[in-house]
Design an enzyme around this catalytic site. Structure first.
Site, PDB file in Angstrom:
ATOM      1  N   PRO A 115     -14.887 -15.250 -69.799  1.00 57.74           N
ATOM      2  CA  PRO A 115     -14.504 -15.250 -71.214  1.00 57.74           C
ATOM      3  C   PRO A 115     -13.064 -15.734 -71.354  1.00 57.74           C
ATOM      4  CG  PRO A 115     -14.652 -13.001 -70.363  1.00 57.74           C
ATOM      5  CD  PRO A 115     -15.126 -13.918 -69.279  1.00 57.74           C
ATOM      6  N   HIS A 116     -12.815 -16.513 -72.385  1.00 62.68           N
ATOM      7  CA  HIS A 116     -11.462 -17.042 -72.578  1.00 62.68           C
ATOM      8  C   HIS A 116     -11.217 -17.324 -74.048  1.00 62.68           C
ATOM      9  CE1 HIS A 116     -14.200 -20.411 -71.753  1.00 62.68           C
ATOM     10  NE2 HIS A 116     -13.457 -21.109 -72.586  1.00 62.68           N
ATOM     11  N   ALA A 117      -9.927 -17.333 -74.391  1.00 61.16           N
ATOM     12  CA  ALA A 117      -9.558 -17.559 -75.790  1.00 61.16           C
ATOM     13  C   ALA A 117      -8.116 -18.031 -75.861  1.00 61.16           C
ATOM     14  CB  ALA A 117      -9.714 -16.268 -76.588  1.00 61.16           C
TER      15      ALA A 117
END
Length: 154
Positions: free
Chosen positions: A65-67
Site C-alpha cells: 500500500p502506498h500514498a
C-alpha cells in the site's frame, strides 16, 4: 536508496490478525502517526483512495500500500507482518501477511517510484519473505529487510 533510508527501526510491527484490509490500513495509519508524526486519518484516507484505483496486493502474500501525502519531506514507510493472513484483493487472490506501506511527498516523482521498486524487489525474494514470516521480533525483521537491500546493492 536502501530500505534503511525509508524504514525506521520503530516502523515494524507484528500483529496477530486484522479483521479486514481497512482495519490493516488503520493500523498502518497509527504506525505512520507514531513514527513520522503524520495525521492518522489523512494516511488512511490516502491509502484507501489509492486502493480504490486498484489493489496493492502484489501476490505471494505481499501488499505494497502506498500514498502521496502533503507536508511530507521525504519518502518513508512502515512494515507489518500479520500472523493470520487476510484478504487484500491481491492479484493472485492469495491472502496477505506481509505489508510494506510507503508514503511520499505529493511532488515526489522518481523517488517514490524508486522506493516502490526497491521494496517490491526485496519482497519478491522468496528467501527474504520466508525469513520475515518465521520471525516475531521487530528488530530481527528490520535486520532482515535492511540486509536484503544491502546484499542487492552489492
Amino acid at each position: 536508496m536502501t530500505i534503511h533510508d525509508i524504514l525506521p527501526p520503530t516502523g515494524i510491527k507484528v500483529i496477530a490478525a486484522a479483521s479486514s484490509k481497512k482495519r490493516l490500513l488503520h493500523d498502518i495509519g497509527d504506525m505512520a502517526q507514531a513514527c513520522f508524526g503524520l495525521d492518522q486519518s489523512d494516511v488512511v484516507e490516502a491509502l484507501l483512495e489509492r486502493e480504490s484505483l486498484g489493489p496493492t496486493g502484489v501476490g505471494q502474500g505481499v501488499a505494497l500500500p502506498h500514498a502521496r501525502l502533503p507536508n511530507l519531506k521525504r519518502v518513508c514507510g512502515v512494515f507489518v507482518r500479520v500472523r493470520k493472513p487476510l484478504d487484500f484483493d491481491s492479484v493472485d487472490r492469495q491472502p496477505v501477511d506481509l505489508a510494506f506501506a510507503l508514503f511520499a511527498p505529493e511532488d515526489a516523482g522518481v523517488e517514490h517510484l524508486k522506493a516502490l521498486a526497491l521494496v517490491s524487489r526485496t519482497l519478491r525474494d522468496e528467501g527474504v519473505c520466508n525469513k520475515l514470516r518465521s520471525n516475531e521480533d521487530p528488530s530481527t525483521i528490520y535486520t532482515i529487510l535492511t540486509e536484503a537491500t544491502s546484499a542487492q546493492a552489492a
